[in-house]
Scaffold this motif. Sequence first.
Motif, mmCIF file in Angstrom:
data_model
loop_
_atom_site.group_PDB
_atom_site.id
_atom_site.type_symbol
_atom_site.label_atom_id
_atom_site.label_comp_id
_atom_site.label_asym_id
_atom_site.label_seq_id
_atom_site.Cartn_x
_atom_site.Cartn_y
_atom_site.Cartn_z
ATOM 1 N N GLU A 116 0.844 -1.194 0.000
ATOM 2 C CA GLU A 116 0.000 0.000 0.000
ATOM 3 C C GLU A 116 0.880 1.245 0.000
ATOM 4 O O GLU A 116 1.851 1.329 0.743
ATOM 5 C CB GLU A 116 -0.895 0.023 1.240
ATOM 6 N N ARG A 117 0.520 2.217 -0.822
ATOM 7 C CA ARG A 117 1.154 3.533 -0.812
ATOM 8 C C ARG A 117 0.097 4.530 -0.341
ATOM 9 O O ARG A 117 -0.747 4.987 -1.106
ATOM 10 C CB ARG A 117 1.671 3.891 -2.209
ATOM 11 N N TRP A 118 0.155 4.864 0.949
ATOM 12 C CA TRP A 118 -0.893 5.682 1.545
ATOM 13 C C TRP A 118 -0.918 7.099 0.989
ATOM 14 O O TRP A 118 -1.970 7.757 0.984
ATOM 15 C CB TRP A 118 -0.734 5.732 3.062
ATOM 16 N N VAL A 119 0.230 7.587 0.480
ATOM 17 C CA VAL A 119 0.274 8.953 -0.045
ATOM 18 C C VAL A 119 -0.706 9.124 -1.202
ATOM 19 O O VAL A 119 -1.374 10.158 -1.324
ATOM 20 C CB VAL A 119 1.710 9.317 -0.486
ATOM 21 N N ILE A 120 -0.790 8.111 -2.059
ATOM 22 C CA ILE A 120 -1.713 8.194 -3.198
ATOM 23 C C ILE A 120 -2.973 7.364 -2.964
ATOM 24 O O ILE A 120 -3.839 7.301 -3.840
ATOM 25 C CB ILE A 120 -1.029 7.735 -4.511
ATOM 26 N N GLY A 121 -3.073 6.736 -1.782
ATOM 27 C CA GLY A 121 -4.265 5.973 -1.449
ATOM 28 C C GLY A 121 -4.504 4.782 -2.355
ATOM 29 O O GLY A 121 -5.635 4.514 -2.760
ATOM 30 N N GLN A 122 -3.427 4.047 -2.650
ATOM 31 C CA GLN A 122 -3.550 2.945 -3.598
ATOM 32 C C GLN A 122 -2.559 1.839 -3.238
ATOM 33 O O GLN A 122 -1.485 2.101 -2.687
ATOM 34 C CB GLN A 122 -3.260 3.449 -5.013
ATOM 35 N N ASP A 123 -2.939 0.605 -3.547
ATOM 36 C CA ASP A 123 -1.986 -0.489 -3.437
ATOM 37 C C ASP A 123 -1.722 -1.066 -4.818
ATOM 38 O O ASP A 123 -2.498 -0.867 -5.750
ATOM 39 C CB ASP A 123 -2.461 -1.573 -2.458
ATOM 40 N N GLY A 124 -0.592 -1.737 -4.929
ATOM 41 C CA GLY A 124 -0.215 -2.294 -6.217
ATOM 42 C C GLY A 124 1.162 -2.929 -6.124
ATOM 43 O O GLY A 124 1.665 -3.219 -5.028
ATOM 44 N N TYR A 125 1.779 -3.140 -7.279
ATOM 45 C CA TYR A 125 3.041 -3.874 -7.354
ATOM 46 C C TYR A 125 4.213 -2.926 -7.633
ATOM 47 O O TYR A 125 4.114 -2.012 -8.449
ATOM 48 C CB TYR A 125 2.979 -4.926 -8.453
ATOM 49 N N GLU A 126 5.317 -3.187 -6.933
ATOM 50 C CA GLU A 126 6.548 -2.428 -7.132
ATOM 51 C C GLU A 126 7.729 -3.377 -7.218
ATOM 52 O O GLU A 126 7.700 -4.478 -6.668
ATOM 53 C CB GLU A 126 6.805 -1.478 -5.957
ATOM 54 N N LEU A 127 8.797 -2.901 -7.870
ATOM 55 C CA LEU A 127 10.076 -3.573 -7.745
ATOM 56 C C LEU A 127 10.669 -3.194 -6.394
ATOM 57 O O LEU A 127 10.244 -2.232 -5.753
ATOM 58 C CB LEU A 127 11.007 -3.152 -8.878
ATOM 59 N N LEU A 128 11.660 -3.941 -5.956
ATOM 60 C CA LEU A 128 12.244 -3.726 -4.634
ATOM 61 C C LEU A 128 13.434 -2.781 -4.734
ATOM 62 O O LEU A 128 14.246 -2.878 -5.660
ATOM 63 C CB LEU A 128 12.672 -5.071 -4.043
ATOM 64 N N GLY A 129 13.534 -1.855 -3.787
ATOM 65 C CA GLY A 129 14.625 -0.899 -3.822
ATOM 66 C C GLY A 129 14.440 0.164 -2.759
ATOM 67 O O GLY A 129 13.502 0.123 -1.963
ATOM 68 N N GLY A 130 15.352 1.141 -2.746
ATOM 69 C CA GLY A 130 15.275 2.199 -1.755
ATOM 70 C C GLY A 130 16.340 3.247 -1.973
ATOM 71 O O GLY A 130 17.059 3.241 -2.978
#
Length: 212
Positions: free
Chosen positions: A96-110
């Motif tokens: 979940e990405r609360w900033v945009i109010g959406q969940d979905g798929y991401e690659l891993l990183g930082g």
Amino acid sequence: MWRVAAIGRVGGMTDGMPRIRPLGAYEPERPQKNTSWTVHRSRTAYDGSPWLRVDMVDVTAPNSDRFEHAAIWVPDAAVALIVDEQRQAVLMLRRERWVIGQDGYELLGGLVDDGEDPVDTARRELLEESGYVPHGPSEHLLTVHPMPGLIDSAMHVFLWRQGAEQVCEPSDPYEAGTVSWIPLERVDELADGGQLLGATTAVALYRYRALP
């Protein structure tokens, strides 16, 4: 700069008939108008170092208008694109990405730590967020600036083609989500459904698919 003239382009008259420039004919490009910006000075409006800084920059635009423009600085980030080419699957984190109010798929990183090599960041973040260690050598796939008109932050993507193995549980409590192998054939489906979170995830996946 020079460019190839289009096939069939009319270039005047010869004996009353249109003259067609042949394939391979060249013509100079017209001079471009001024496209340069001038930076005069800047002031820091917000300093949230080491994660974020917002500057207000005194600039002159190409049309000679002068004004203040926001510029946001964020540390560079590194992303691990882990592909198991034998299984035709990619390792991804559903979150979940609360900033945009959406969940979905991401690659891993930082974010890249000060003085850290981005490829080491990608390995470290992969381990912290998923518990996986990649197999085989890495390749630098691409570096992009997702919002260069506003944000100064480069995203470095590294590719591993031989999959990875899980050696421990994820250790980063702020990156909670479900780690799974997603078939590459689902990339279009996820993109169409707005389930690829972040420009870097989408660009990296489609760049990989375009490789020879």
